[in-house]
Design a protein around this motif. Structure first.
Motif, mmCIF file in Angstrom:
data_model
loop_
_atom_site.group_PDB
_atom_site.id
_atom_site.type_symbol
_atom_site.label_atom_id
_atom_site.label_comp_id
_atom_site.label_asym_id
_atom_site.label_seq_id
_atom_site.Cartn_x
_atom_site.Cartn_y
_atom_site.Cartn_z
ATOM 1 N N GLY A 1 -12.406 -46.563 -4.675
ATOM 2 C CA GLY A 1 -13.761 -46.508 -4.152
ATOM 3 C C GLY A 1 -13.849 -46.642 -2.646
ATOM 4 O O GLY A 1 -14.946 -46.586 -2.081
ATOM 5 N N GLY A 2 -12.714 -46.843 -1.977
ATOM 6 C CA GLY A 2 -12.718 -46.931 -0.530
ATOM 7 C C GLY A 2 -13.058 -48.289 0.036
ATOM 8 O O GLY A 2 -13.321 -48.423 1.230
ATOM 9 N N PHE A 3 -13.070 -49.326 -0.801
ATOM 10 C CA PHE A 3 -13.397 -50.667 -0.319
ATOM 11 C C PHE A 3 -12.197 -51.345 0.338
ATOM 12 O O PHE A 3 -12.359 -52.298 1.100
ATOM 13 C CB PHE A 3 -13.930 -51.524 -1.466
ATOM 14 C CG PHE A 3 -15.268 -51.061 -1.965
ATOM 15 C CD1 PHE A 3 -16.437 -51.489 -1.354
ATOM 16 C CD2 PHE A 3 -15.362 -50.169 -3.020
ATOM 17 C CE1 PHE A 3 -17.674 -51.047 -1.798
ATOM 18 C CE2 PHE A 3 -16.600 -49.717 -3.469
ATOM 19 C CZ PHE A 3 -17.760 -50.155 -2.853
ATOM 20 N N ILE A 4 -10.989 -50.909 0.005
ATOM 21 C CA ILE A 4 -9.772 -51.360 0.676
ATOM 22 C C ILE A 4 -8.945 -50.130 1.027
ATOM 23 O O ILE A 4 -9.119 -49.059 0.440
ATOM 24 C CB ILE A 4 -8.942 -52.326 -0.206
ATOM 25 C CG1 ILE A 4 -8.596 -51.679 -1.557
ATOM 26 C CG2 ILE A 4 -9.678 -53.648 -0.409
ATOM 27 C CD1 ILE A 4 -7.687 -52.534 -2.441
ATOM 28 N N ASP A 5 -8.056 -50.283 1.991
ATOM 29 C CA ASP A 5 -7.214 -49.162 2.419
ATOM 30 C C ASP A 5 -5.913 -49.086 1.643
ATOM 31 O O ASP A 5 -5.385 -47.998 1.396
ATOM 32 C CB ASP A 5 -6.877 -49.305 3.918
ATOM 33 C CG ASP A 5 -8.108 -49.304 4.786
ATOM 34 O OD1 ASP A 5 -8.849 -48.308 4.744
ATOM 35 O OD2 ASP A 5 -8.328 -50.299 5.510
ATOM 36 N N ILE A 6 -5.391 -50.252 1.283
ATOM 37 C CA ILE A 6 -4.068 -50.340 0.663
ATOM 38 C C ILE A 6 -4.121 -51.406 -0.427
ATOM 39 O O ILE A 6 -4.782 -52.432 -0.276
ATOM 40 C CB ILE A 6 -2.994 -50.717 1.714
ATOM 41 C CG1 ILE A 6 -2.951 -49.673 2.833
ATOM 42 C CG2 ILE A 6 -1.621 -50.853 1.070
ATOM 43 C CD1 ILE A 6 -2.177 -50.122 4.064
ATOM 44 N N ALA A 7 -3.416 -51.158 -1.534
ATOM 45 C CA ALA A 7 -3.345 -52.125 -2.632
ATOM 46 C C ALA A 7 -1.899 -52.525 -2.861
ATOM 47 O O ALA A 7 -1.019 -51.659 -2.976
ATOM 48 C CB ALA A 7 -3.925 -51.531 -3.913
ATOM 49 N N TRP A 8 -1.668 -53.828 -2.905
ATOM 50 C CA TRP A 8 -0.343 -54.352 -3.258
ATOM 51 C C TRP A 8 -0.309 -54.421 -4.781
ATOM 52 O O TRP A 8 -0.760 -55.362 -5.394
ATOM 53 C CB TRP A 8 -0.144 -55.716 -2.611
ATOM 54 C CG TRP A 8 1.150 -56.422 -2.871
ATOM 55 C CD1 TRP A 8 1.295 -57.707 -3.286
ATOM 56 C CD2 TRP A 8 2.485 -55.918 -2.688
ATOM 57 N NE1 TRP A 8 2.628 -58.040 -3.388
ATOM 58 C CE2 TRP A 8 3.377 -56.961 -3.024
ATOM 59 C CE3 TRP A 8 3.008 -54.687 -2.291
ATOM 60 C CZ2 TRP A 8 4.771 -56.822 -2.968
ATOM 61 C CZ3 TRP A 8 4.388 -54.538 -2.237
ATOM 62 C CH2 TRP A 8 5.254 -55.581 -2.573
ATOM 63 N N ASN A 9 0.219 -53.351 -5.374
ATOM 64 C CA ASN A 9 0.131 -53.140 -6.816
ATOM 65 C C ASN A 9 1.429 -53.444 -7.540
ATOM 66 O O ASN A 9 2.526 -53.152 -7.036
ATOM 67 C CB ASN A 9 -0.243 -51.680 -7.117
ATOM 68 C CG ASN A 9 -1.729 -51.440 -7.061
ATOM 69 O OD1 ASN A 9 -2.531 -52.362 -7.201
ATOM 70 N ND2 ASN A 9 -2.121 -50.187 -6.881
ATOM 71 N N GLY A 10 1.302 -53.972 -8.765
ATOM 72 C CA GLY A 10 2.431 -54.059 -9.664
ATOM 73 C C GLY A 10 2.670 -52.709 -10.302
ATOM 74 O O GLY A 10 1.928 -51.750 -10.082
ATOM 75 N N PRO A 11 3.716 -52.578 -11.140
ATOM 76 C CA PRO A 11 4.090 -51.269 -11.693
ATOM 77 C C PRO A 11 3.023 -50.622 -12.569
ATOM 78 O O PRO A 11 2.850 -49.408 -12.540
ATOM 79 C CB PRO A 11 5.365 -51.564 -12.493
ATOM 80 C CG PRO A 11 5.344 -53.041 -12.731
ATOM 81 C CD PRO A 11 4.658 -53.639 -11.548
ATOM 82 N N MET A 12 2.302 -51.415 -13.335
ATOM 83 C CA MET A 12 1.277 -50.859 -14.203
ATOM 84 C C MET A 12 0.109 -50.323 -13.375
ATOM 85 O O MET A 12 -0.380 -49.200 -13.598
ATOM 86 C CB MET A 12 0.796 -51.924 -15.189
ATOM 87 C CG MET A 12 0.087 -51.392 -16.410
ATOM 88 S SD MET A 12 -0.151 -52.740 -17.598
ATOM 89 C CE MET A 12 -0.605 -51.812 -19.050
#
Length: 306
Positions: free
Chosen positions: A63-74
Motif C-alpha cells: 500500500g506504500g506506507f513503508i518503503d522496505i519490509a524486513w520479511n521472513g521467508p513466508m
C-alpha cells in the motif's frame, strides 16, 4: 449514529526511508534503533515501524506506507506472489542462508525411518512458522509420508509472527519430553539452544533425538523486500549504507550481533526460497490468507490447535 468505514490512501512521498519489521521481542527496538543511528550518521533520513504480524506488514508495503519490509521467508514469497514476481530483494544476513530444521523424535517411540511416522502423534509449532510447521510438513508430503494417518497438534504461539518468537518450538520440545507426542518439528537453532541450556535431555523427561534420515532441505530465512516502484535514490542509499556496516566497528558489531549476524550483511540469493514457493503454490493469492491447516480443511487423521 453509525460509524462510517474509511479507506486509507497511501501517504504522500517522504524523503525518509521507512522500514517495516516485526515486533516479536523487546530487543527489536534496540536493534533497529541502532540501525537507524547507523543510517543517520551516514546522512540518510531513516526510520522504522513495528508490526505485530507479517500479513499486516506485507499489506503496508504493497500500500506504500513503508518503503522496505524486513520479511521472513513466508512473507517474502507472499510478497513475490502478490507482485507477480516483480518485487525487489535488497539483502539479507549471512545467517539467513542455509537455515536448518529437524524432525525430532522420542527415543522410545520406535522411529528410525520416515515410514515409522505412520499413525504417529506429531507436534508442530505455530501454523505459520516456516521452520516448525510449513517446510517440514511440506517435506513429509514430498517424501510420501502418509500424513493422513497422523494426529497433528499445532502449538499456535504468537500466530501472525511466523514463528519468530520460537515459543511454539519450545512447547514442541517440552511436550515431546512429557511423552505426549512421538515426533515434532524444531529448528536447529532452538534444538542446539535446548541442548546447551540443559532444557533438553538432561534428565527432564524422555530422551529426544534428531531423526537423522529425515533431511528437510535447508532454506533461506529473512531478507529485505521492496516494490519495483521504490524511489531509486532510496534503494541506492539503503543498499550502500547497509553494506557499509562493519563488524570490526564496535557500534556496528553490537547491533549486528543482536540481529544474529556472524560477520556481515550479504546480497540476496533466491535459491533458498524454492521449498517455500512449493509449499505456498496452492495458497490463495489474497490479503491476509487463512491458515494452511484448519479444522475445515486439512489432510490429517486428526488436527488440534493448542
Amino acid at each position: 449514529m453509525g460509524i462510517t468505514a474509511c479507506k486509507l490512501d497511501a501517504p504522500p512521498p517522504s524523503k525518509a526511508i521507512m522500514l517495516g519489521c516485526i515486533d516479536y521481542t523487546d530487543q527489536i527496538r534496540t536493534i533497529w534503533a541502532g540501525v537507524k543511528e547507523h543510517y543517520n550518521k551516514a546522512g540518510c533520513d531513516f526510520d522504522f515501524v513495528l508490526f505485530t504480524s507479517y500479513d499486516r506488514q506485507v499489506e503496508a508495503l504493497l500500500g506504500g506506507f513503508i518503503d522496505i519490509a524486513w520479511n521472513g521467508p513466508m512473507a517474502h514469497v507472499r510478497t513475490q506472489k502478490r507482485t507477480n514476481g516483480s518485487s525487489l530483494c535488497l539483502g539479507m544476513r549471512d545467517v539467513d542462508c542455509g537455515f536448518v530444521t529437524h524432525i525430532v523424535v522420542r527415543k522410545g517411540a520406535g522411529i528410525s525411518s520416515l515410514a515409522d511416522l505412520e499413525s504417529k502423534r506429531l507436534a508442530a509449532g505455530t501454523r505459520d512458522s516456516p521452520q516448525a510447521c510449513v517446510l517440514p510438513m511440506q517435506y513429509l508430503k514430498s517424501q510420501g509420508v502418509p500424513v493422513q494417518t497422523m494426529s497433528v497438534t499445532f502449538f499456535d504461539r504468537d500466530y501472525g509472527k511466523h514463528g519468530d518468537t520460537a515459543l511454539g518450538e519450545i512447547e514442541v520440545m517440552n511436550e515431546l519430553a512429557k511423552g505426549k507426542f512421538d515426533a515434532g518439528f524444531v529448528s536447529d537453532l532452538m534444538w542446539q539452544r535446548g541442548l546447551s541450556s540443559g532444557d533438553v535431555n538432561s534428565g527432564k523427561g524422555e530422551e529426544l533425538e534428531v531423526l537423522e534420515v529425515a533431511k528437510v532441505p535447508p532454506f533461506s530465512h529473512c531478507q529485505f523486500d521492496a516494490l519495483p516502484t521504490i524511489d531509486p535514490k532510496k534503494r541506492q542509499d539503503f543498499e550502500e549504507i547497509l553494506f557499509k556496516m562493519d563488524y570490526a566497528n564496535e557500534a556496528d558489531r553490537r547491533v549486528m550481533q543482536l540481529e544474529g549476524i556472524k560477520k556481515e550483511w550479504v546480497r540476496f540469493d533466491d535459491a533458498g526460497y524454492q521449498t517455500m514457493k512449493d509449499a505456498l503454490a496452492a495458497e490463495p493469492n489474497v490479503p491476509f490468507p487463512p491458515p494452511l491447516y484448519r479444522d475445515e480443511e486439512h489432510p490429517f487423521r486428526e488436527l488440534a490447535v493448542n
